[in-house]
Scaffold this motif. Structure first.
Motif, mmCIF file in Angstrom:
data_model
loop_
_atom_site.group_PDB
_atom_site.id
_atom_site.type_symbol
_atom_site.label_atom_id
_atom_site.label_comp_id
_atom_site.label_asym_id
_atom_site.label_seq_id
_atom_site.Cartn_x
_atom_site.Cartn_y
_atom_site.Cartn_z
ATOM 1 N N ILE A 4 0.856 -1.179 0.000
ATOM 2 C CA ILE A 4 0.000 0.000 0.000
ATOM 3 C C ILE A 4 0.895 1.233 0.000
ATOM 4 O O ILE A 4 1.843 1.320 0.790
ATOM 5 C CB ILE A 4 -0.977 -0.049 1.195
ATOM 6 N N THR A 5 0.649 2.136 -0.913
ATOM 7 C CA THR A 5 1.540 3.261 -1.152
ATOM 8 C C THR A 5 0.808 4.571 -0.930
ATOM 9 O O THR A 5 -0.255 4.799 -1.518
ATOM 10 C CB THR A 5 2.070 3.227 -2.595
ATOM 11 N N GLN A 6 1.393 5.409 -0.119
ATOM 12 C CA GLN A 6 0.856 6.746 0.094
ATOM 13 C C GLN A 6 1.815 7.775 -0.483
ATOM 14 O O GLN A 6 3.034 7.620 -0.399
ATOM 15 C CB GLN A 6 0.689 7.042 1.588
ATOM 16 N N SER A 22 -2.809 10.845 -1.679
ATOM 17 C CA SER A 22 -3.015 9.661 -2.501
ATOM 18 C C SER A 22 -2.794 8.392 -1.691
ATOM 19 O O SER A 22 -1.911 8.332 -0.826
ATOM 20 C CB SER A 22 -2.041 9.691 -3.678
ATOM 21 N N CYS A 23 -3.592 7.370 -1.982
ATOM 22 C CA CYS A 23 -3.422 6.049 -1.398
ATOM 23 C C CYS A 23 -3.766 4.998 -2.442
ATOM 24 O O CYS A 23 -4.888 4.993 -2.976
ATOM 25 C CB CYS A 23 -4.304 5.878 -0.168
ATOM 26 N N GLU A 24 -2.817 4.121 -2.731
ATOM 27 C CA GLU A 24 -3.000 3.065 -3.725
ATOM 28 C C GLU A 24 -2.562 1.733 -3.121
ATOM 29 O O GLU A 24 -1.538 1.669 -2.456
ATOM 30 C CB GLU A 24 -2.140 3.339 -4.957
ATOM 31 N N GLU A 101 -6.556 -8.321 9.917
ATOM 32 C CA GLU A 101 -5.785 -7.168 10.350
ATOM 33 C C GLU A 101 -5.706 -6.188 9.191
ATOM 34 O O GLU A 101 -6.093 -6.508 8.071
ATOM 35 C CB GLU A 101 -4.370 -7.579 10.786
ATOM 36 N N ALA A 102 -5.214 -5.003 9.440
ATOM 37 C CA ALA A 102 -5.057 -3.991 8.395
ATOM 38 C C ALA A 102 -3.581 -3.785 8.101
ATOM 39 O O ALA A 102 -2.725 -3.976 8.968
ATOM 40 C CB ALA A 102 -5.688 -2.669 8.824
ATOM 41 N N PHE A 103 -3.307 -3.420 6.859
ATOM 42 C CA PHE A 103 -1.950 -3.107 6.423
ATOM 43 C C PHE A 103 -1.893 -1.622 6.122
ATOM 44 O O PHE A 103 -2.783 -1.086 5.462
ATOM 45 C CB PHE A 103 -1.607 -3.919 5.177
ATOM 46 N N PHE A 104 -0.829 -0.985 6.575
ATOM 47 C CA PHE A 104 -0.742 0.468 6.473
ATOM 48 C C PHE A 104 0.259 0.916 5.426
ATOM 49 O O PHE A 104 1.277 0.249 5.191
ATOM 50 C CB PHE A 104 -0.319 1.055 7.822
#
Lengths: 113, 113
Positions: A4-6, A22-24, A101-104
């Motif tokens: 995940i890229t910000q 941006s978040c992809e 769970e979540a990935f940041f």
């Protein structure tokens, strides 16, 4: 590599301006989230989306807007209505499961100048 | 009442010490539980999931007590590299909140030589 890229990592905004973070993600996750973190504070949910073209307000949505036109993308706009936008913004994604769970992403540090 | 409550610390311990963090959650219907680690000015990263039977990963042990609605994390033989903020995280896991994570404010740990 999946992830995940910000972007950007650092962002400076003048008062009264709107800015978009941006978040992809290429993890094929259905759910995406935006959190805000202030110094010494926990993460507070701004918006989240469980499916394309749908999103829901979190605990502190005022002054923010989002869109979810593609599964991979969940941009956050910080509008001029947000009175105190200087903070660390984190985007996350997850599969839709009770046990997930979540990935940041690495976060965007926004400063109003 | 907050969904997730943690003692913010800080905890300052010498290398080799054992330290325990506790966390309580308010919603008895919560489905899954996690500990995340967050280094200064970085994104949170999953440390471990917490299972009903308790689980261990090297020097780290997590426990869940559903009756009392608390979660614990035990770190044995602390290392300097364990210095970080530890976030307690709960997933309600149902309906419109499926996948949504609730974060505690975090417990700050500093391990000194």
């Amino acid at each position: 590599d999946g992830g995940i890229t910000q972007s950007p990592k650092y962002l400076f905004r003048k008062e009264g301006q709107n800015v978009t973070l941006s978040c992809e993600q290429n993890l094929n996750h259905d759910a995406m989230y935006w959190y805000r973190q202030d110094p010494g504070q926990g993460l507070r949910l701004i918006y989240y989306s469980q499916i394309v073209n749908d999103f829901q307000k979190g605990d502190i949505a005022e002054g923010y807007s989002v869109s979810r036109e593609k599964k991979e993308s969940f941009p956050l706009t910080v509008t001029s209505a947000q009175k105190n936008p200087t903070a660390f913004y984190l985007c996350a994604s997850s599969i839709l499961s009770p046990n997930t769970e979540a990935f940041f992403g690495q976060g965007t540090r926004l400063t109003v100048v | 009442r907050k969904e997730v409550e943690q003692d913010p610390g800080p905890f300052n311990v010498p290398e080799g010490a054992t330290v325990a963090f506790n966390c309580t959650y308010s919603n008895s219907a919560s489905q899954s539980f996690f500990w995340y680690r967050q280094d200064c000015r970085k994104e949170p990263k999953l440390l471990m999931s917490v299972y009903s039977s308790g689980n261990e990963d090297g020097r780290f042990t997590a426990q869940l007590n559903r009756a009392s609605q608390y979660i614990s994390l035990l770190i044995r033989d602390s290392k300097l590299s364990d210095s970080a903020t530890y976030l307690c995280v709960v997933n309600l896991g149902r309906g419109s909140t499926l996948g949504r994570l609730y974060f505690g404010r975090g417990t700050q740990l500093t391990v000194w030589p």
